[in-house]
Structure formats: structure tokens, C-alpha cells
Motif scaffolding. Sequence first.
Motif, PDB file in Angstrom:
ATOM      1  N   ASN A 143      -6.737  63.547 -12.465  1.00 18.09           N
ATOM      2  CA  ASN A 143      -5.910  64.266 -13.428  1.00 18.09           C
ATOM      3  C   ASN A 143      -4.460  63.776 -13.410  1.00 18.09           C
ATOM      4  N   ARG A 147      -2.611  62.005 -16.707  1.00 16.58           N
ATOM      5  CA  ARG A 147      -1.343  62.462 -17.289  1.00 16.58           C
ATOM      6  C   ARG A 147      -0.327  61.323 -17.345  1.00 16.58           C
ATOM      7  N   LYS A 150      -1.380  58.676 -19.923  1.00 15.62           N
ATOM      8  CA  LYS A 150      -1.245  59.225 -21.272  1.00 15.62           C
ATOM      9  C   LYS A 150       0.215  59.160 -21.730  1.00 15.62           C
TER      10      LYS A 150
END
Length: 224
Positions: A143, A147, A150
Motif C-alpha cells: 500500500n 501510494r 501513484k
Amino acid sequence: MKTINYYSSAYRTAFSHINGVVIMGETHAAQHFQKLAKAIHQDHDELMALAAMEARHARDFVGCGRELGITAAIPMARRLFQPLHSHFCTALKGGCLVRPMVIQGLIIECFAIAAYHCYLPVADPYAKKITAKVIDDEHLHLNYAERWLKANFAEQQEVIAECCRTELATTMTILKELWQHLVAIGIDPAEVVAEFVSLFNDTLIAIGFHQNRARAIGAAAIAR
Ligand code: Y39
Ligand code: FE
Ligand code: FE
Ligand code: FE
């Protein structure tokens, strides 16, 4: 569900190799997050916390071997992880953050989640408890990378795609070399590949790739 004899010599030999790969992988993962913490100042504390989890995983999996009275086969594991580790280090030394993030945060984390998930139903009771907790942590690691990538996707998407092409091939080589050992501890390696490709595909889409491009990157990985 088939029963597994954790004390057969076939199981123990295979487990020794798998356990070595897991311990080596977790040890590298701890170093990798420490290095990322030094390089990404704004996320230093979060990355050091992830590094601490990886170091804990390494110790916990040593405990799984100890519980069965098995010593990890480290030399093969060191050889298998050497390319990914050296590509990580070389990129970081060259001032690149994207490649190290893709190698550790996307590829190795997706590989870990897929492999540990397939291991859960065939693990001995002691290892099963530990592996379930480890999987939760690996999702936090994935995760974080999701992030970060992205947020950097617009400028870096070509580097990300190219890095995936190269390093997915490296990762599939590791899986192929472990194939028989995985079978011998009750894991279907084809299932690991399928779960890996599926999770990796979802992750590529989450960081910003269009569906078709994500699918193409994953397909290239298993075509070789
Ligand atoms: O992020 C992480 O903790 C990754 C280092 C760990 C990699 C684990 C590699 C698993 C290979 C096969 C395991 C079969 C149970
Ligand atoms: Fe881990
Ligand atoms: Fe290094
Ligand atoms: Fe991890």
C-alpha cells in the motif's frame, strides 16, 4: 484437504530451501526499506517502521524453521535474490527512487503476498499463525508503494513500465527455481503465479495504468 507430513525428509529438505528464501527475502526487504527511509526524508519514520516489520518477519520465520528442527538453506536463497537486490542497490546509488520502489514495494511485495497466501493452507500450525500476521504487514508495504508510485505516475510511467518488464522476468526466474520445492511442501506454484499476476495487475491499475497496458505488462512477465 490433503494431510502433510512435516517430518518426512522430502518435506524437510524442501522447507529448508523455501525457509532460506523467505528469510533472505525478509532480510533484504528490511535493508531495502532502511535505504528508502534515508532517501525519502518526508516518509522517513513510516519507512523505518516498515523496515522494522521486515526484520521482525525474518526473525519469525527463523522461528518457524526452529520449531520444525530445520536449518534454512541460505546459499541458494542468496543466489536467487542477488539480481533483484543488486538492481535495487544500483538504481538507488544512481539517484533513482522509482526502480527501487517498483522492485521492493510492488514486485517483491506482490510476490510475498501471493506466495504466503498459497502457503497458509498447507503450513504447520505454528507457521500458519505467523504467516497470517505477516500477510497483513505485507499489504501495508504494498500500500505504501502504491501510494508513492501513484503520486509520481504522471512523470514516471514509462520508467515504471520498463522496470516491471525487466524485474518481473527476474522474479519469475526465482519462482521457477523454487518450483519443485514449492510442490514438495504442498504449494501449487501455478497458483502462486496466478495470484501474483492478478494482484500485480490490480496494483498497476491502482497506480494509474490503463487496464490494457496493465494486462500487457503482466502477460509479458509470464510469457518468458
Ligand atoms: O516484503 C517481503 O517481506 C518480501 C521479502 C518477502 C519475500 C518472500 C518471498 C517468498 C518466496 C516463496 C515463499 C513460499 C512460501
Ligand atoms: Fe515481510
Ligand atoms: Fe546492497
Ligand atoms: Fe514486505
